[in-house]
Design an enzyme around this catalytic site. Structure first.
Site, PDB file in Angstrom:
ATOM      1  N   LYS A  73      17.050 -18.832  24.399  1.00 36.69           N
ATOM      2  CA  LYS A  73      16.553 -19.208  23.074  1.00 36.69           C
ATOM      3  C   LYS A  73      17.217 -20.522  22.706  1.00 36.69           C
ATOM      4  CE  LYS A  73      15.905 -17.629  18.317  1.00 36.69           C
ATOM      5  NZ  LYS A  73      14.520 -17.993  18.129  1.00 36.69           N
ATOM      6  N   ASP A  77       0.827 -20.061  17.214  1.00 34.52           N
ATOM      7  CA  ASP A  77       2.008 -19.393  16.663  1.00 34.52           C
ATOM      8  C   ASP A  77       3.162 -20.375  16.435  1.00 34.52           C
ATOM      9  OD1 ASP A  77       3.385 -16.929  15.951  1.00 34.52           O
ATOM     10  OD2 ASP A  77       4.532 -17.156  17.811  1.00 34.52           O
ATOM     11  N   ARG A 107       0.816  -1.217   0.000  1.00 32.94           N
ATOM     12  CA  ARG A 107       0.000   0.000   0.000  1.00 32.94           C
ATOM     13  C   ARG A 107       0.850   1.268   0.000  1.00 32.94           C
ATOM     14  NH1 ARG A 107      -3.960  -2.960   3.883  1.00 32.94           N
ATOM     15  NH2 ARG A 107      -1.978  -3.146   4.938  1.00 32.94           N
ATOM     16  N   ASP A 161       6.786 -22.952   6.068  1.00 33.09           N
ATOM     17  CA  ASP A 161       7.089 -23.065   7.490  1.00 33.09           C
ATOM     18  C   ASP A 161       8.596 -22.887   7.545  1.00 33.09           C
ATOM     19  OD1 ASP A 161       8.024 -24.031   9.968  1.00 33.09           O
ATOM     20  OD2 ASP A 161       6.164 -25.129  10.248  1.00 33.09           O
ATOM     21  N   HIS A 162       9.050 -21.760   8.053  1.00 35.54           N
ATOM     22  CA  HIS A 162      10.475 -21.458   7.861  1.00 35.54           C
ATOM     23  C   HIS A 162      11.383 -22.437   8.611  1.00 35.54           C
ATOM     24  CE1 HIS A 162      10.250 -19.233  11.701  1.00 35.54           C
ATOM     25  NE2 HIS A 162      11.559 -19.325  11.741  1.00 35.54           N
ATOM     26  N   GLU A 212      12.042 -19.536  23.621  1.00 39.09           N
ATOM     27  CA  GLU A 212      12.524 -18.209  23.209  1.00 39.09           C
ATOM     28  C   GLU A 212      12.700 -17.376  24.466  1.00 39.09           C
ATOM     29  OE1 GLU A 212      10.972 -16.740  19.201  1.00 39.09           O
ATOM     30  OE2 GLU A 212       9.255 -17.731  20.112  1.00 39.09           O
ATOM     31  N   HIS A 222       5.694 -25.116  13.537  1.00 40.85           N
ATOM     32  CA  HIS A 222       7.089 -25.519  13.747  1.00 40.85           C
ATOM     33  C   HIS A 222       7.217 -26.782  14.609  1.00 40.85           C
ATOM     34  CE1 HIS A 222       7.402 -21.612  12.113  1.00 40.85           C
ATOM     35  NE2 HIS A 222       7.380 -20.921  13.235  1.00 40.85           N
ATOM     36  N   LYS A 230       7.461 -18.138  25.232  1.00 36.99           N
ATOM     37  CA  LYS A 230       8.185 -16.856  25.183  1.00 36.99           C
ATOM     38  C   LYS A 230       8.742 -16.591  26.575  1.00 36.99           C
ATOM     39  CE  LYS A 230       6.650 -15.636  20.997  1.00 36.99           C
ATOM     40  NZ  LYS A 230       7.542 -15.566  19.838  1.00 36.99           N
ATOM     41  N   LYS A 250      15.590 -24.600   7.759  1.00 35.31           N
ATOM     42  CA  LYS A 250      16.801 -24.653   8.587  1.00 35.31           C
ATOM     43  C   LYS A 250      17.576 -25.930   8.271  1.00 35.31           C
ATOM     44  CE  LYS A 250      14.561 -22.212  12.456  1.00 35.31           C
ATOM     45  NZ  LYS A 250      15.245 -21.004  12.836  1.00 35.31           N
ATOM     46  N   LYS A 279       2.753 -18.055   6.881  1.00 34.30           N
ATOM     47  CA  LYS A 279       1.888 -18.366   7.991  1.00 34.30           C
ATOM     48  C   LYS A 279       1.341 -17.061   8.570  1.00 34.30           C
ATOM     49  CE  LYS A 279       3.646 -19.086  12.156  1.00 34.30           C
ATOM     50  NZ  LYS A 279       4.132 -17.993  13.000  1.00 34.30           N
TER      51      LYS A 279
HETATM   52  C1  BG6 Z   1       7.611 -17.389  14.046  1.00 33.88           C
HETATM   53  C2  BG6 Z   1       6.729 -16.958  15.179  1.00 33.88           C
HETATM   54  O1  BG6 Z   1       6.928 -18.245  13.178  1.00 33.88           O
HETATM   55  O2  BG6 Z   1       8.755 -18.059  14.570  1.00 33.88           O
HETATM   56  C3  BG6 Z   1       7.488 -16.073  16.154  1.00 33.88           C
HETATM   57  O3  BG6 Z   1       5.610 -16.235  14.667  1.00 33.88           O
HETATM   58  C4  BG6 Z   1       8.753 -16.764  16.601  1.00 33.88           C
HETATM   59  O4  BG6 Z   1       6.674 -15.741  17.278  1.00 33.88           O
HETATM   60  C5  BG6 Z   1       9.560 -17.265  15.410  1.00 33.88           C
HETATM   61  O5  BG6 Z   1       9.514 -15.825  17.350  1.00 33.88           O
HETATM   62  C6  BG6 Z   1      10.737 -18.118  15.869  1.00 33.88           C
HETATM   63  O6  BG6 Z   1      11.560 -18.412  14.775  1.00 33.88           O
HETATM   64  P1  BG6 Z   1      13.099 -18.737  14.975  1.00 33.88           P
HETATM   65  O7  BG6 Z   1      13.581 -19.092  13.614  1.00 33.88           O
HETATM   66  O8  BG6 Z   1      13.743 -17.504  15.523  1.00 33.88           O
HETATM   67  O9  BG6 Z   1      13.175 -19.874  15.953  1.00 33.88           O
END
Ligand code: BG6
Length: 512
Positions: free
Chosen positions: A357, A246, A51, A188-189, A227, A251, A352, A193, A159
């Site tokens: 982490k 989330d 936008r 799904d990232h 995290e 994941h 969280k 990895k 997502k």
């Molecule tokens: C995302 C979540 O999909 O993954 C976030 O929406 C989270 O809340 C993140 O912090 C974590 O990803 P990574 O790669 O840092 O473990």
């Protein structure tokens, strides 16, 4: 055809939400890195759509700034200009047909200018409420073409994919009106990895682990996705989601599937995804064992310190309802009802504001009969053998076993054999988005989520959501007040209730 099978084919990539956070932090640095490695062909164009009103020049400088801020490589000014000539921008609205007609004309122009052979990828890096309008308008503007004449059209979708089973099914039905399943790449990232992909190599590329990877030898499996940061400024989004939507639905479920699945017949999209779906189907839905009590714990973090800084409790966070029942932590004792895993609990947890982490998978083996070492065991409480797949940080694999401490006594002590990626390969793993973008450009959907996969994951999560809703209604009915969730201290490993979940079965979490 490109000789190098990893070089992407000619293509125009349209990025919706191009001025947003994800595009700036992840997508643009990933594209630039692919470009620098020579993995993008000379005939590619990137068209940002959002936008905000930018010119091409302003967009290019936004991308340049993003690379400086977020890329882990220095921007090479000598080739930046060559990269930048491939970047374009078109402002528009996600609900406006005229914007999409203009987009179609723009894509045609780029097609001609860069000889992209009619290949298009549309990347939806936007909030989910515009997924439907965008895909409808792509279709109306003639951009949602089924693959034909040797050219391809693909849709990459971020997502969250739905917020429960029904909405995910609804979104799938909608997408399928305009695209075929093999045109859709659900991200799904975590699958991008390296360490997540290595779960399959570790299990199926080695002969020694798979024979013991089952209920005969494994006592329990623990998966932790912790995290250390709190919600920060994401209160508005997060309060509508919570840890289970989330993190678990996507994941964590993926980690469970890769850890527990049967060997696929080959490493291709169909075979791998078939096996993942199979194992997800074997996860006991909670509706069959009654309410979530005893299997699932949810909690919110209170006020406290994270990394030396005081953070407000979840309920005091801006954007969060003061009586919110959204969880920032969830632990779930999953039961996988299949031949391999029957009776082996999979304890998963994510949260969280936790101690650190850390993402890891611990496979904890049954103890030996211990007749010979009984006395020693009582003295030292020898822990079980364990394999730890450390997904992040300090990526690696650790095997713990017992050894005799040197000396005249029979002293047994646990030791570890460690494999660390960085030490072994002397280079850092590629960013997840780099791999995923390249795979989507190459048309390999192995690391993307298939329709049935996303739906079965939502199905199991929805059974938990339903039972939570039941608990909340019950609390309101009986006390007249909204349910209060248990709390945990920021910087801890979660609430005592999560420890009790395992203690009830004589086990404890592996906290490192
Ligand atoms: C995302 C979540 O999909 O993954 C976030 O929406 C989270 O809340 C993140 O912090 C974590 O990803 P990574 O790669 O840092 O473990």
């Amino acid at each position: 055809m490109n000789k190098n099978k990893h070089i992407a084919p000619p293509v125009t990539l349209v990025v919706f939400g191009a001025s947003g956070d994800l595009a700036r932090r992840k997508l643009m640095p990933a594209l630039y890195s692919l470009y620098r490695q020579g993995l993008l062909p000379p005939d590619f164009a990137v068209l940002g759509f959002a936008r905000t009103k930018y010119s091409d020049e302003a967009f290019r400088s936004l991308v340049h700034d993003s690379l400086k801020e977020y890329s882990d490589q220095e921007v090479d000014e000598s080739n930046w200009a060559d990269f930048a000539v491939h970047l374009f921008y078109q402002p528009g609205s996600y609900n406006d047909r005229a914007s999409f007609d203009a987009l179609a004309a723009h894509v045609d122009e780029l097609d001609a200018q860069f000889a992209t052979e009619g290949n298009r990828i549309f990347y939806l890096s936007t909030p989910p409420m515009v997924f439907k309008p965008i895909t409808t308008l792509l279709s109306e503007a003639g951009l949602a073409r089924r693959d034909s004449d040797g050219s391809f059209t693909r849709l990459i979708i971020e997502k969250p994919f739905g917020r429960d089973l029904q909405s995910a099914q609804d979104l799938n039905r909608h997408l399928h009106q305009h695209f075929d399943e093999d045109q859709i790449y659900r991200i799904d990232h975590y699958l991008g990895k390296e360490t997540v992909q290595n779960i399959l190599v570790f299990r199926f590329g080695n002969g020694i682990f798979e024979p013991i990877w089952n209920r005969n030898y494994v006592d329990n499996v623990q998966i932790t996705v912790a995290e250390s940061l709190g919600i920060g400024t994401r209160g508005g989004y997060y309060d509508q989601a919570g840890a289970i939507r989330d993190m678990v639905q996507n994941h964590v479920m993926q980690l469970v599937a890769l850890t527990a699945m049967e060997p696929p017949v080959s490493y291709d999209a169909k075979a791998v995804r078939d096996q993942k779906v199979n194992v997800m189907r074997s996860i006991q839905p909670l509706r069959k064992v009654g309410y979530a009590e005893g299997c699932v714990v949810r909690a919110q973090y209170g006020r406290g310190m994270v990394d030396g800084q005081e953070i407000p409790g979840y309920l005091e966070t801006p954007g969060v309802a003061p009586d919110s029942t959204t969880e920032t932590f969830v632990a779930w004792r999953m039961q996988i009802n299949n031949w391999r895993w029957n009776g082996v609990p999979f304890y998963v947890r994510t949260g969280k504001a936790m101690a650190k982490k850390l993402t890891e998978i611990n496979v904890i083996f049954k103890r030996p009969p211990l007749m010979f070492f009984e006395e020693v065991d009582n003295k030292f409480h020898i822990p079980s053998n364990e394999i730890t797949l450390r997904i992040q940080p300090n990526e690696g694999i650790h095997l713990r076993f017992d050894a005799k401490r040197p000396g005249p006594e029979l002293d047994v002590e646990p030791v570890t054999m460690d494999f660390l990626y960085e030490e072994a390969f002397h280079r850092e793993s590629a960013e997840a988005y780099e791999r995923l973008l390249l795979d989507a450009l190459l048309g390999d959907s192995t690391l993307f989520i298939r329709r049935d996969e996303v739906e079965v994951a939502w199905d199991r999560v929805t059974t938990v959501l339903d039972s939570w809703r039941g608990q909340e209604e019950e609390a309101l009915r009986t006390t007249g007040k909204p349910l209060r969730l248990p709390t945990y201290a920021p910087g801890s490993w979660g609430p005592p209730e999560a420890d009790a979940l395992l203690a009830a079965e004589g086990r404890r979490w592996r906290n490192r």
